[in-house]
Design an enzyme around this catalytic site. Structure first.
Site, PDB file in Angstrom:
ATOM      1  N   GLU A   1       0.954  12.260  -7.715  1.00 14.58           N
ATOM      2  CA  GLU A   1       1.897  11.588  -6.832  1.00 14.58           C
ATOM      3  C   GLU A   1       3.115  11.211  -7.659  1.00 14.58           C
ATOM      4  O   GLU A   1       2.978  10.555  -8.697  1.00 14.58           O
ATOM      5  CB  GLU A   1       1.214  10.331  -6.284  1.00 14.58           C
TER       6      GLU A   1
ATOM      7  N   ASP B   1       5.369  -2.315  -2.892  1.00 10.88           N
ATOM      8  CA  ASP B   1       4.939  -2.260  -4.286  1.00 10.88           C
ATOM      9  C   ASP B   1       4.882  -3.623  -4.957  1.00 10.88           C
ATOM     10  O   ASP B   1       5.709  -4.496  -4.702  1.00 10.88           O
ATOM     11  CB  ASP B   1       5.866  -1.338  -5.083  1.00 10.88           C
TER      12      ASP B   1
ATOM     13  N   TYR C   1      -4.277   8.684   3.589  1.00 12.21           N
ATOM     14  CA  TYR C   1      -4.250   7.687   2.510  1.00 12.21           C
ATOM     15  C   TYR C   1      -4.804   6.386   3.069  1.00 12.21           C
ATOM     16  O   TYR C   1      -4.205   5.794   3.963  1.00 12.21           O
ATOM     17  CB  TYR C   1      -2.798   7.508   2.070  1.00 12.21           C
TER      18      TYR C   1
END
Lengths: 406, 263
Positions: free
Chosen positions: B49, B60, B175
């Site tokens: 990735e 994040d 995911y």
């Protein structure tokens, strides 16, 4: 009951997908999607619930100080000349000192309905943080406020206020360390604690349903003002004018006049050191379309889609994004967006102080500075409605330093 | 068969699970990337990735935020990132490469242009953490046309309908976000992650890979009992310090230990 209904109830926008034309939407991590759906459904139930509406109304009246007065600024009008009459919608007289409490009371009550024990908020100037901390204290909610380290420094008084009210102020040291980064951090906190926490977003930005909910709670400004100006001036205003950072006080003032085609809207953004210097926060005037903090709108960004750092003397306008409904107003031509520099804002600040004995916050001081500049081009005998969104106490240190007051 | 599909079918035949390391393009420097990819593929990375940095990465945690900020300060752009992908692709034609970025840099580049150029450079898929299925229209038509797999995220807060929806719009794999939170290392695994993976697997024949908060061989072992692969980002990023040779060696050694737990 009709008068108790929240504005926006019958209006078409946003549509079901949270869109104002091409703007708005929900660009957030999957983790938050369920919470946004819950918030929307709780809100849609609440605004039809008499108990909720009467609780809100009672807090607005007995706690926050609504309705706020409409003040005819006679001396200021005389200075502008040509028969122009300026009316000030006095949100500066509300509890906590700004319009922000209109929204935090509403969202605080929604938090109780969702049975969540904790709220978080982002803040720039500290006004929304103070308004959230206040409502959290009142309603018995735990409260954390994210605030950029730069803003903590320039709005110290509001940091003390929040802490005294029992909130935790979380300094944000990433990025530009201002409002944009405080928003990022609040969203990250929400992603982490979404099951127990409601995010009280402070402006008409963010993912759907926030731009709609915040607009509806802030529309009390324009609803009162419409009634008051009709009584005081005998007619609708020719122009409604307000400052725009994220844009909540401006939308709140404009929205109830949206169907009155004779009423022009002007939103005033922060031109900082000047539009040509690149050191500004004039998102609608200078920005391009993009996605920040969950919605599509105008944005100050570079050619690679990286969000730019902004500058304004006013922490409340120091933000590279703007609400999607403003983007739609701009694109559809319903509103015009202008800007005022730091210097013009200071001029506006002094102008209102000396003519009317009112110290405005630096945010609405931009609208006053802009009005002073454009007044010669307004029609004779214009009636102007100006949103005075907050008071200047929090800015006295900044103003004193810049105007060399001792 | 796409590179992603053929890797998963090879792994299935060998009864192995996928190790998917995450790297921020341009962290710590752009010239680390090609060498790091070669070393990490040798150490056992099955897919890779590649984070293309954005100024406001709101999914994040601190590690990837700091890496993104440093990469942007070093001048990384979408164009430069795609050129790096081309270089990697010339050396390695089999390793699936997946871009992870936010929607705004893609829109600024142009959604169609991005999908076309990304596929041409040799990318196989794209993950956009701030693009839920509702807004997938921004990317899906162009990515399908370009042959770029769209990998959507499912989370612990996704109800049955949302799990189905994430699976339906995903290509390549789905995911699964292990926790409610942002990326970054955590000590243990949160309660309930395995139920989430099972619920998702009941709804799709696509592989399901788990990411967010994974940093130890123990966690990798536990996750790969249920899922088809595991994504490791922040913990790897933190190994990439010191000299290039030293940093890459440390990263590769770390991945080798994690891969050992994937069998």
């Amino acid at each position: 009951m009709a008068s108790q209904r929240l504005a926006g109830f019958q209006s078409g926008l946003p549509n079901q997908r949270g869109r104002f034309g091409p703007f708005g939407g929900k660009y957030v991590p999957e983790t938050l999607m369920a919470a946004l759906t819950e918030l929307e459904s709780v809100y849609r139930q609440a605004r039809r619930d008499r108990r909720f509406l009467s609780d809100l109304k009672s807090l607005q009246q007995t706690y926050a100080g609504r309705p706020t007065p409409l003040t005819f600024a006679g001396n200021l009008s005389k200075k502008l000349g040509r028969g122009i009459r300026v009316y000030l919608k006095r949100e500066d007289l509300l509890h906590t000192g700004a319009h922000k409490i209109n929204n935090t009371l509403g969202q605080g009550l929604l938090t109780l309905r969702m049975k969540k024990p904790r709220v978080i908020a982002e803040t720039g100037a500290g006004q929304h943080g103070v308004a959230t901390a206040t409502v959290a204290a009142l309603l018995g909610l735990r409260c954390d406020v994210t605030m950029g380290a730069v803003d903590i420094e320039r709005q110290r008084l509001n940091v003390f206020r929040m802490r005294t009210l029992g909130a935790r102020v979380v300094p944000v040291t990433s990025g530009s360390r201002t409002l944009k980064d405080a928003c990022n951090e609040a969203i990250r906190d929400w992603v982490t604690n979404v099951r127990t926490t409601h995010y009280i977003l402070g402006s008409v930005v963010g993912p759907h349903p926030y731009p709609m909910i915040v607009r509806d709670f802030q529309s009390v400004i324009g609803r009162e003002a419409r009634r008051q100006v009709l009584k005081a001036a005998g007619r609708l205003p020719d122009l409604a004018l307000a400052c725009v950072g994220g844009g909540s006080n401006a939308i709140g003032l404009f929205h109830p006049f949206a169907g009155d085609r004779s009423v022009r809207f002007i939103g005033v953004e922060a031109a900082g050191s000047g539009l040509a210097t690149g050191r500004h926060a004039a998102t609608l005037v200078k920005g391009t379309v993009g996605v920040l903090h969950g919605s599509k709108s105008f944005l100050l960004q570079d050619a690679d889609g990286q969000v730019k750092e902004t500058h304004s003397i006013s922490a409340g306008l120091d933000y590279p994004g703007v609400g999607p409904e403003h983007a739609w107003y701009k694109q559809s031509g319903r509103a015009t967006y202008l800007s005022a520099t730091d210097a013009e804002a200071l001029e506006g600040f002094e102008f209102l102080a000396r003519t009317e004995g009112i110290l405005p916050a630096l945010e609405p001081a931009h609208a006053i500075g802009c009005l002073k500049r454009i007044a010669p081009r307004l029609k004779r005998n214009s009636v102007v409605l100006l949103g005075l969104s907050g008071r200047g106490d929090k800015d006295m240190e900044t103003v004193a330093a810049r105007l060399k007051v001792r | 068969m796409s590179r992603i599909a053929s890797v998963f079918s090879r792994l299935r035949r060998n009864q192995e699970k996928a190790l998917i390391p995450y790297l921020t393009v341009g962290y710590p420097k752009l010239d680390w990337l090609a060498e790091a990819v070669t070393a990490f593929a040798e150490a056992g990375a099955d897919l890779l990735e590649l984070g293309i940095p954005f100024s406001d990465p709101l999914a994040d945690g601190p590690t990837i935020q700091a890496a993104s900020q440093q990469a942007l300060a070093g001048g990384v752009t979408m164009r430069k990132a795609l050129r790096q992908v081309e270089r990697i692709r010339k050396r390695n034609d089999r390793l699936p490469l997946i871009a992870m970025t936010y929607i705004n840099p893609i829109l600024a580049y142009g959604s169609r242009a991005f999908c076309r150029d990304a596929a041409a450079a040799g990318l196989d898929g794209v993950i956009v953490p701030d693009l839920p299925p509702e807004e997938g229209w921004e990317l899906i038509p162009s990515s399908r046309k370009a042959g770029l797999d769209t990998i959507f995220l499912a989370a612990p807060t996704s109800g049955p309908q949302r799990l189905t929806r994430a699976a339906r719009v995903s290509r390549g794999f789905v995911y699964y976000v292990s926790l409610t939170g942002v990326t970054g290392e955590r000590r243990g695994l949160p309660a309930g992650w395995a139920n989430g993976v099972r619920a998702l697997k009941r709804r799709t024949r696509l592989p399901v890979c788990v990411g967010f908060g994974v940093s130890t061989p123990e966690q990798v072992w536990q996750i790969t009992r249920e899922a088809d692969g595991v994504i490791v980002g922040s913990a790897l990023i933190r190994k990439l310090t010191g000299s290039r040779r030293e940093g890459i060696r440390r990263g590769a050694a770390f991945l080798k230990r994690l891969k050992g737990a994937c069998q």
